[in-house]
Design a protein around this motif. Sequence first.
Motif, PDB file in Angstrom:
ATOM      1  N   ASN A   8     -14.680  67.438  11.732  1.00  0.00           N
ATOM      2  CA  ASN A   8     -15.627  68.171  12.995  1.00  0.00           C
ATOM      3  C   ASN A   8     -16.105  67.190  13.711  1.00  0.00           C
ATOM      4  OD1 ASN A   8     -15.750  70.204  14.861  1.00  0.00           O
ATOM      5  ND2 ASN A   8     -17.875  70.805  13.860  1.00  0.00           N
ATOM      6  N   THR A   9     -16.074  65.881  13.687  1.00  0.00           N
ATOM      7  CA  THR A   9     -16.507  64.628  14.335  1.00  0.00           C
ATOM      8  C   THR A   9     -15.297  63.910  14.866  1.00  0.00           C
ATOM      9  OG1 THR A   9     -18.160  64.523  12.601  1.00  0.00           O
ATOM     10  CG2 THR A   9     -18.040  62.720  14.096  1.00  0.00           C
ATOM     11  N   ILE A  10     -15.583  63.433  16.492  1.00  0.00           N
ATOM     12  CA  ILE A  10     -14.578  62.921  17.065  1.00  0.00           C
ATOM     13  C   ILE A  10     -14.707  61.457  17.148  1.00  0.00           C
ATOM     14  CG2 ILE A  10     -15.583  63.124  19.390  1.00  0.00           C
ATOM     15  CD1 ILE A  10     -13.070  63.754  20.479  1.00  0.00           C
ATOM     16  N   HIS A  11     -13.712  60.608  16.852  1.00  0.00           N
ATOM     17  CA  HIS A  11     -13.808  59.240  16.677  1.00  0.00           C
ATOM     18  C   HIS A  11     -12.675  58.743  17.727  1.00  0.00           C
ATOM     19  CE1 HIS A  11     -16.127  59.728  12.977  1.00  0.00           C
ATOM     20  NE2 HIS A  11     -15.307  60.576  12.440  1.00  0.00           N
ATOM     21  N   THR A  12     -13.039  57.348  18.193  1.00  0.00           N
ATOM     22  CA  THR A  12     -12.025  56.415  19.019  1.00  0.00           C
ATOM     23  C   THR A  12     -11.093  56.140  17.903  1.00  0.00           C
ATOM     24  OG1 THR A  12     -13.295  54.632  18.658  1.00  0.00           O
ATOM     25  CG2 THR A  12     -13.636  55.882  20.729  1.00  0.00           C
ATOM     26  N   HIS A  13      -9.832  55.876  18.461  1.00  0.00           N
ATOM     27  CA  HIS A  13      -8.804  55.221  17.726  1.00  0.00           C
ATOM     28  C   HIS A  13      -8.302  54.074  18.639  1.00  0.00           C
ATOM     29  CE1 HIS A  13      -4.407  54.498  16.531  1.00  0.00           C
ATOM     30  NE2 HIS A  13      -4.848  54.930  15.303  1.00  0.00           N
ATOM     31  N   PRO A  14      -8.532  52.723  17.975  1.00  0.00           N
ATOM     32  CA  PRO A  14      -8.797  52.636  16.649  1.00  0.00           C
ATOM     33  C   PRO A  14     -10.291  52.724  16.405  1.00  0.00           C
ATOM     34  CG  PRO A  14      -8.468  50.636  17.724  1.00  0.00           C
ATOM     35  CD  PRO A  14      -8.132  51.439  18.521  1.00  0.00           C
ATOM     36  N   VAL A  15     -10.886  53.010  15.205  1.00  0.00           N
ATOM     37  CA  VAL A  15     -12.407  53.346  15.014  1.00  0.00           C
ATOM     38  C   VAL A  15     -13.366  52.166  15.290  1.00  0.00           C
ATOM     39  CG1 VAL A  15     -12.047  54.881  13.583  1.00  0.00           C
ATOM     40  CG2 VAL A  15     -12.308  52.783  12.692  1.00  0.00           C
ATOM     41  N   ALA A  16     -14.537  52.124  15.841  1.00  0.00           N
ATOM     42  CA  ALA A  16     -15.502  51.273  16.489  1.00  0.00           C
ATOM     43  C   ALA A  16     -15.884  50.566  15.126  1.00  0.00           C
ATOM     44  CB  ALA A  16     -16.541  51.821  17.256  1.00  0.00           C
ATOM     45  N   GLN A  17     -16.577  49.413  15.541  1.00  0.00           N
ATOM     46  CA  GLN A  17     -17.221  48.768  14.327  1.00  0.00           C
ATOM     47  C   GLN A  17     -18.398  49.281  13.721  1.00  0.00           C
ATOM     48  OE1 GLN A  17     -18.374  44.928  15.418  1.00  0.00           O
ATOM     49  NE2 GLN A  17     -18.430  43.968  13.574  1.00  0.00           N
ATOM     50  N   GLY A  18     -18.437  49.549  12.457  1.00  0.00           N
ATOM     51  CA  GLY A  18     -19.543  50.094  11.930  1.00  0.00           C
ATOM     52  C   GLY A  18     -19.168  51.666  11.562  1.00  0.00           C
ATOM     53  N   CYS A  19     -18.273  52.204  12.297  1.00  0.00           N
ATOM     54  CA  CYS A  19     -17.822  53.602  11.832  1.00  0.00           C
ATOM     55  C   CYS A  19     -17.083  53.546  10.334  1.00  0.00           C
ATOM     56  CB  CYS A  19     -16.829  54.217  13.037  1.00  0.00           C
ATOM     57  SG  CYS A  19     -16.442  55.790  12.551  1.00  0.00           S
ATOM     58  N   ILE A  20     -17.384  54.415   9.628  1.00  0.00           N
ATOM     59  CA  ILE A  20     -16.890  54.378   8.225  1.00  0.00           C
ATOM     60  C   ILE A  20     -15.624  55.386   8.236  1.00  0.00           C
ATOM     61  CG2 ILE A  20     -18.709  53.904   6.886  1.00  0.00           C
ATOM     62  CD1 ILE A  20     -19.176  56.842   6.124  1.00  0.00           C
ATOM     63  N   ALA A  21     -15.137  55.783   9.273  1.00  0.00           N
ATOM     64  CA  ALA A  21     -14.124  57.161   9.205  1.00  0.00           C
ATOM     65  C   ALA A  21     -12.806  56.355   9.183  1.00  0.00           C
ATOM     66  CB  ALA A  21     -14.014  58.000  10.650  1.00  0.00           C
ATOM     67  N   VAL A  22     -11.799  56.815   8.416  1.00  0.00           N
ATOM     68  CA  VAL A  22     -10.528  56.314   8.243  1.00  0.00           C
ATOM     69  C   VAL A  22      -9.265  57.288   8.878  1.00  0.00           C
ATOM     70  CG1 VAL A  22      -8.763  55.377   6.641  1.00  0.00           C
ATOM     71  CG2 VAL A  22     -11.109  55.136   6.302  1.00  0.00           C
ATOM     72  N   TYR A  23      -8.465  56.886   9.976  1.00  0.00           N
ATOM     73  CA  TYR A  23      -7.604  57.459  10.540  1.00  0.00           C
ATOM     74  C   TYR A  23      -6.463  57.837   9.387  1.00  0.00           C
ATOM     75  CZ  TYR A  23      -3.769  58.747  13.604  1.00  0.00           C
ATOM     76  OH  TYR A  23      -2.487  59.393  13.948  1.00  0.00           O
ATOM     77  N   GLN A  24      -6.085  59.015   9.174  1.00  0.00           N
ATOM     78  CA  GLN A  24      -5.121  59.464   8.204  1.00  0.00           C
ATOM     79  C   GLN A  24      -4.063  60.253   8.952  1.00  0.00           C
ATOM     80  OE1 GLN A  24      -7.652  60.849   5.020  1.00  0.00           O
ATOM     81  NE2 GLN A  24      -7.590  58.872   3.976  1.00  0.00           N
ATOM     82  N   ARG A  25      -3.536  59.940  10.021  1.00  0.00           N
ATOM     83  CA  ARG A  25      -2.522  60.567  10.766  1.00  0.00           C
ATOM     84  C   ARG A  25      -2.932  61.749  11.225  1.00  0.00           C
ATOM     85  NH1 ARG A  25       2.031  57.843  10.356  1.00  0.00           N
ATOM     86  NH2 ARG A  25       3.259  59.556  10.683  1.00  0.00           N
ATOM     87  N   GLU A  26      -4.436  62.204  11.507  1.00  0.00           N
ATOM     88  CA  GLU A  26      -4.789  63.078  12.270  1.00  0.00           C
ATOM     89  C   GLU A  26      -4.036  63.167  13.842  1.00  0.00           C
ATOM     90  OE1 GLU A  26      -7.673  62.415   9.114  1.00  0.00           O
ATOM     91  OE2 GLU A  26      -6.853  61.132  10.777  1.00  0.00           O
ATOM     92  N   GLN A  27      -4.106  64.363  14.567  1.00  0.00           N
ATOM     93  CA  GLN A  27      -3.558  64.652  15.704  1.00  0.00           C
ATOM     94  C   GLN A  27      -4.140  63.537  16.569  1.00  0.00           C
ATOM     95  OE1 GLN A  27      -3.691  68.309  17.568  1.00  0.00           O
ATOM     96  NE2 GLN A  27      -2.658  67.693  19.275  1.00  0.00           N
TER      97      GLN A  27
END
Length: 51
Positions: A8-27
């Motif tokens: 439920n949190t929106i992130h940029t692709h690719p993620v910004a420096q400092g963000c711990i989210a990992v893109y795992q083939r989400e839409q």
Amino acid sequence: MLYFIKENTIHTHPVAQGCIAVYQREQLRDTIPRSVEECPYCMKVWPGRKD
């Protein structure tokens, strides 16, 4: 710019420096829905931070 939603949190692709989210083939999307929280690292510009 492309975005993805994780827990439920929106992130940029690719993620910004400092963000711990990992893109795992989400839409990937090019719009920001209203019902999600914004990642402070991906969606905000921090003072003094150089990209």
